[in-house]
Design a protein around this motif. Structure first.
Motif, PDB file in Angstrom:
ATOM      1  N   LEU A 187     -13.556 -10.855 -54.292  1.00  0.00           N
ATOM      2  CA  LEU A 187     -13.438 -12.020 -55.177  1.00  0.00           C
ATOM      3  C   LEU A 187     -14.360 -13.151 -54.732  1.00  0.00           C
ATOM      4  N   HIS A 188     -14.466 -13.361 -53.413  1.00  0.00           N
ATOM      5  CA  HIS A 188     -15.390 -14.391 -52.915  1.00  0.00           C
ATOM      6  C   HIS A 188     -16.839 -14.014 -53.232  1.00  0.00           C
ATOM      7  N   ARG A 189     -17.159 -12.718 -53.174  1.00  0.00           N
ATOM      8  CA  ARG A 189     -18.511 -12.285 -53.547  1.00  0.00           C
ATOM      9  C   ARG A 189     -18.762 -12.520 -55.038  1.00  0.00           C
ATOM     10  N   VAL A 190     -17.732 -12.315 -55.856  1.00  0.00           N
ATOM     11  CA  VAL A 190     -17.865 -12.566 -57.292  1.00  0.00           C
ATOM     12  C   VAL A 190     -18.185 -14.044 -57.544  1.00  0.00           C
ATOM     13  N   VAL A 191     -17.534 -14.933 -56.810  1.00  0.00           N
ATOM     14  CA  VAL A 191     -17.839 -16.364 -56.933  1.00  0.00           C
ATOM     15  C   VAL A 191     -19.310 -16.610 -56.634  1.00  0.00           C
ATOM     16  N   ASP A 192     -19.828 -16.002 -55.571  1.00  0.00           N
ATOM     17  CA  ASP A 192     -21.242 -16.187 -55.216  1.00  0.00           C
ATOM     18  C   ASP A 192     -22.167 -15.689 -56.320  1.00  0.00           C
ATOM     19  N   VAL A 193     -21.802 -14.568 -56.935  1.00  0.00           N
ATOM     20  CA  VAL A 193     -22.633 -14.025 -58.020  1.00  0.00           C
ATOM     21  C   VAL A 193     -22.658 -14.991 -59.207  1.00  0.00           C
ATOM     22  N   PHE A 194     -21.493 -15.489 -59.625  1.00  0.00           N
ATOM     23  CA  PHE A 194     -21.433 -16.419 -60.754  1.00  0.00           C
ATOM     24  C   PHE A 194     -22.192 -17.712 -60.445  1.00  0.00           C
ATOM     25  N   LYS A 195     -22.082 -18.208 -59.208  1.00  0.00           N
ATOM     26  CA  LYS A 195     -22.810 -19.419 -58.840  1.00  0.00           C
ATOM     27  C   LYS A 195     -24.314 -19.186 -58.884  1.00  0.00           C
ATOM     28  N   LEU A 227     -19.229  -8.208 -65.007  1.00  0.00           N
ATOM     29  CA  LEU A 227     -17.971  -7.533 -64.679  1.00  0.00           C
ATOM     30  C   LEU A 227     -18.102  -6.018 -64.807  1.00  0.00           C
ATOM     31  N   ASP A 228     -18.977  -5.551 -65.696  1.00  0.00           N
ATOM     32  CA  ASP A 228     -19.207  -4.112 -65.829  1.00  0.00           C
ATOM     33  C   ASP A 228     -19.977  -3.536 -64.651  1.00  0.00           C
ATOM     34  N   GLU A 229     -20.791  -4.364 -64.010  1.00  0.00           N
ATOM     35  CA  GLU A 229     -21.636  -3.861 -62.926  1.00  0.00           C
ATOM     36  C   GLU A 229     -20.989  -4.008 -61.547  1.00  0.00           C
ATOM     37  N   ILE A 230     -20.230  -5.082 -61.328  1.00  0.00           N
ATOM     38  CA  ILE A 230     -19.724  -5.346 -59.983  1.00  0.00           C
ATOM     39  C   ILE A 230     -18.509  -4.502 -59.630  1.00  0.00           C
ATOM     40  N   ASP A 261     -16.380  -0.674 -60.823  1.00  0.00           N
ATOM     41  CA  ASP A 261     -16.346   0.534 -61.648  1.00  0.00           C
ATOM     42  C   ASP A 261     -15.037   1.265 -61.397  1.00  0.00           C
ATOM     43  N   PHE A 262     -14.217   1.392 -62.445  1.00  0.00           N
ATOM     44  CA  PHE A 262     -12.923   2.056 -62.366  1.00  0.00           C
ATOM     45  C   PHE A 262     -12.051   1.482 -61.247  1.00  0.00           C
ATOM     46  N   GLY A 263     -12.223   0.186 -61.014  1.00  0.00           N
ATOM     47  CA  GLY A 263     -11.396  -0.488 -60.028  1.00  0.00           C
ATOM     48  C   GLY A 263     -11.953  -0.530 -58.630  1.00  0.00           C
ATOM     49  N   TYR A 264     -13.149   0.001 -58.430  1.00  0.00           N
ATOM     50  CA  TYR A 264     -13.751   0.014 -57.100  1.00  0.00           C
ATOM     51  C   TYR A 264     -14.971  -0.908 -57.072  1.00  0.00           C
ATOM     52  N   PRO A 265     -15.051  -1.847 -56.113  1.00  0.00           N
ATOM     53  CA  PRO A 265     -16.203  -2.744 -56.027  1.00  0.00           C
ATOM     54  C   PRO A 265     -17.510  -1.987 -55.900  1.00  0.00           C
ATOM     55  N   ILE A 277     -30.029  -8.583 -56.346  1.00  0.00           N
ATOM     56  CA  ILE A 277     -30.244  -7.284 -56.984  1.00  0.00           C
ATOM     57  C   ILE A 277     -29.766  -7.319 -58.427  1.00  0.00           C
ATOM     58  N   LEU A 278     -28.596  -7.896 -58.680  1.00  0.00           N
ATOM     59  CA  LEU A 278     -28.070  -7.970 -60.039  1.00  0.00           C
ATOM     60  C   LEU A 278     -28.992  -8.772 -60.956  1.00  0.00           C
ATOM     61  N   SER A 279     -29.602  -9.820 -60.413  1.00  0.00           N
ATOM     62  CA  SER A 279     -30.447 -10.678 -61.246  1.00  0.00           C
ATOM     63  C   SER A 279     -31.731  -9.986 -61.681  1.00  0.00           C
ATOM     64  N   GLU A 280     -32.052  -8.828 -61.092  1.00  0.00           N
ATOM     65  CA  GLU A 280     -33.262  -8.117 -61.487  1.00  0.00           C
ATOM     66  C   GLU A 280     -33.084  -7.382 -62.813  1.00  0.00           C
ATOM     67  N   PHE A 281     -31.841  -7.047 -63.157  1.00  0.00           N
ATOM     68  CA  PHE A 281     -31.669  -6.333 -64.420  1.00  0.00           C
ATOM     69  C   PHE A 281     -30.590  -6.934 -65.323  1.00  0.00           C
ATOM     70  N   ILE A 282     -29.914  -7.993 -64.877  1.00  0.00           N
ATOM     71  CA  ILE A 282     -29.011  -8.748 -65.743  1.00  0.00           C
ATOM     72  C   ILE A 282     -29.450 -10.199 -65.694  1.00  0.00           C
ATOM     73  N   LYS A 283     -29.992 -10.702 -66.789  1.00  0.00           N
ATOM     74  CA  LYS A 283     -30.478 -12.073 -66.849  1.00  0.00           C
ATOM     75  C   LYS A 283     -29.728 -12.813 -67.942  1.00  0.00           C
ATOM     76  N   THR A 284     -29.698 -14.106 -67.841  1.00  0.00           N
ATOM     77  CA  THR A 284     -28.956 -14.911 -68.811  1.00  0.00           C
ATOM     78  C   THR A 284     -29.419 -14.650 -70.239  1.00  0.00           C
ATOM     79  N   ASP A 285     -30.727 -14.461 -70.438  1.00  0.00           N
ATOM     80  CA  ASP A 285     -31.252 -14.211 -71.775  1.00  0.00           C
ATOM     81  C   ASP A 285     -31.671 -12.763 -71.956  1.00  0.00           C
ATOM     82  N   ALA A 286     -31.058 -11.851 -71.219  1.00  0.00           N
ATOM     83  CA  ALA A 286     -31.459 -10.442 -71.287  1.00  0.00           C
ATOM     84  C   ALA A 286     -31.271  -9.849 -72.674  1.00  0.00           C
TER      85      ALA A 286
END
Length: 397
Positions: free
Chosen positions: A87-95, A117-120, A122-126, A133-142
């Motif tokens: 959850l703390h890592r999720v906060v860092d990703v959103f920030k 949420l689909d990438e971080i 999968d089936f309940g496993y982080p 890394i996420l920002s390379e293929f998920i962008k705000t205007d993707a």
């Protein structure tokens, strides 16, 4: 597989669900809202402050950031500490994406939030929580792009902390061995507590996907190789590695092998529990002549090898701070104090002497640092040793 999260919820300050992602289909948003409403009603109850709560067969784990609650729910026997860290890592990703995580930023970016949420998880496993890394293929205007982007290699293999295609004209590695000496000496000159806490801090500027191998003066490794260890080897305790280190390899033959992230990171931290001799010995005597006049005598002596030089040395007493250089020095000073107490002075509490310093050596030694990359380029490794004072205190006589 057991121990997975059932769902991830983002709630407002009143416990209403803003966004949620169902991963296993056994916990609903209505259940989460009912639970959180009960929790808010118990505000002030010590149990309501617990980040892990079991209620009606469901374990809820949550943290708060600004005016948003992040919560996972599970019907399985899951690893609570792991999910709280997630959850703390999720906060860092959103920030990373929204500058700051608040209710408003979530409402303005629903599309991106659901993609993340689909990438971080999968089936309940982080899964992937590295923002770079996420920002390379998920962008705000993707969603505006017509050509589908190819996921970076870091998502399709085990190296989630390093991207492909990194190139440098000059390939270099900087390794800082930083150790803090913690020591407490009583008024009789006896060492009550001593240890050394260290970290290997790296800055890597390497092209491609290099393989690095690091060798230390680790007693277990040297003895396994049949090498002499007298006076050279050290025992490492409480070792913590960066995720890039191959733990199975280290457990098997004590080799530190890894593909490093790009840029700065802490490769490992450790503790040396061996008896530490004070590197700088200080004797201080305080003599009070009257209520407004005291005399202090300080004697400082270095106790390390002559080829090393201490820098940024400070000796801090309750009434003064004195910068000094090394070998052996003596200072006698007299102070006249404001007369603010009666002639019948009570027993004084003697605060300890604190010492600060930096010395360019350490207990741990780097035996080798090898960089191997399939293109065959030559990399320059630079190693620096720094020992500094941590909690370094000597009690007055």
């Amino acid at each position: 597989m057991a121990g997975a999260a059932s769902a991830l919820f983002l709630l407002d300050i009143k416990g209403r669900v803003l966004v949620w992602r169902d991963y296993r289909g056994d916990v609903s948003a209505i259940q989460a809202e009912r639970f959180f409403t009960k929790l808010i009603e118990k505000e002030g109850d010590p149990e309501s402050q617990d980040p892990v709560v079991y209620d009606n067969g469901i374990t809820y784990m949550f943290i708060q950031h600004n005016n948003v609650y992040l919560m996972t729910a599970s019907r399985q026997n899951c690893n609570a500490a792991s999910l709280l860290l997630f959850l703390h890592r999720v906060v860092d990703v959103f920030k990373h994406y929204f500058e700051e995580l608040e209710e408003e930023s979530l409402r303005d970016n629903f599309v991106v939030v659901y993609e993340l949420l689909d990438e971080i998880m999968d089936f309940g496993y982080p899964q992937y929580t590295e923002a770079k890394i996420l920002s390379e293929f998920i962008k705000t205007d993707a969603y505006r792009m017509e050509v589908a982007q190819r996921p970076p290699m870091a998502v399709t293999n085990a190296v989630s902390w390093r991207s492909e295609g990194i190139r440098y004209k000059k390939n270099e590695v900087f390794l800082d061995v930083v150790e803090s000496v913690n020591i407490l000496v009583n008024s009789n000159g006896q060492i009550i507590r001593s240890d050394v806490v260290g970290a290997l801090k790296m800055r890597t500027y390497l092209s491609g996907m290099p393989e690095c191998k690091l060798g230390l003066n680790d007693r277990v490794l040297l003895e396994a190789q049949g090498r002499a260890t007298k006076g050279k080897a050290i025992d490492l305790d409480d070792i913590k590695f960066h995720q890039c280190v191959r733990l199975a390899r280290f457990e098997n033959d004590r080799t530190i092998s890894f593909i490093p992230p790009d840029g700065s990171f802490d490769l490992m931290t450790y503790r040396l529990s061996t008896q530490v001799k004070p590197l700088i010995w200080v004797e201080a005597q305080i003599e009070r002549h009257s209520r407004s006049r005291i005399e202090i005598m300080i004697k400082a002596r270095s106790q390390f090898k002559e080829r090393s030089t201490a820098t940024n040395v400070e000796i801090e007493l309750p009434v003064l701070m004195l910068p000094i250089q090394m070998f052996e020095y003596m200072l006698r000073a007299e102070f006249r104090l404001p007369s603010i107490q009666s002639d019948e002075s009570a027993a004084e509490r003697k605060a300890p002497v604190r010492v600060k310093f930096e010395i360019p050596f350490s207990g741990i030694q780097v035996r080798y640092l090898k960089i191997i990359e399939k293109s065959g380029y030559q990399a320059l490794p630079w190693v620096r040793y720094i020992t500094m004072a941590g909690e370094y205190e000597l009690r007055l006589m």
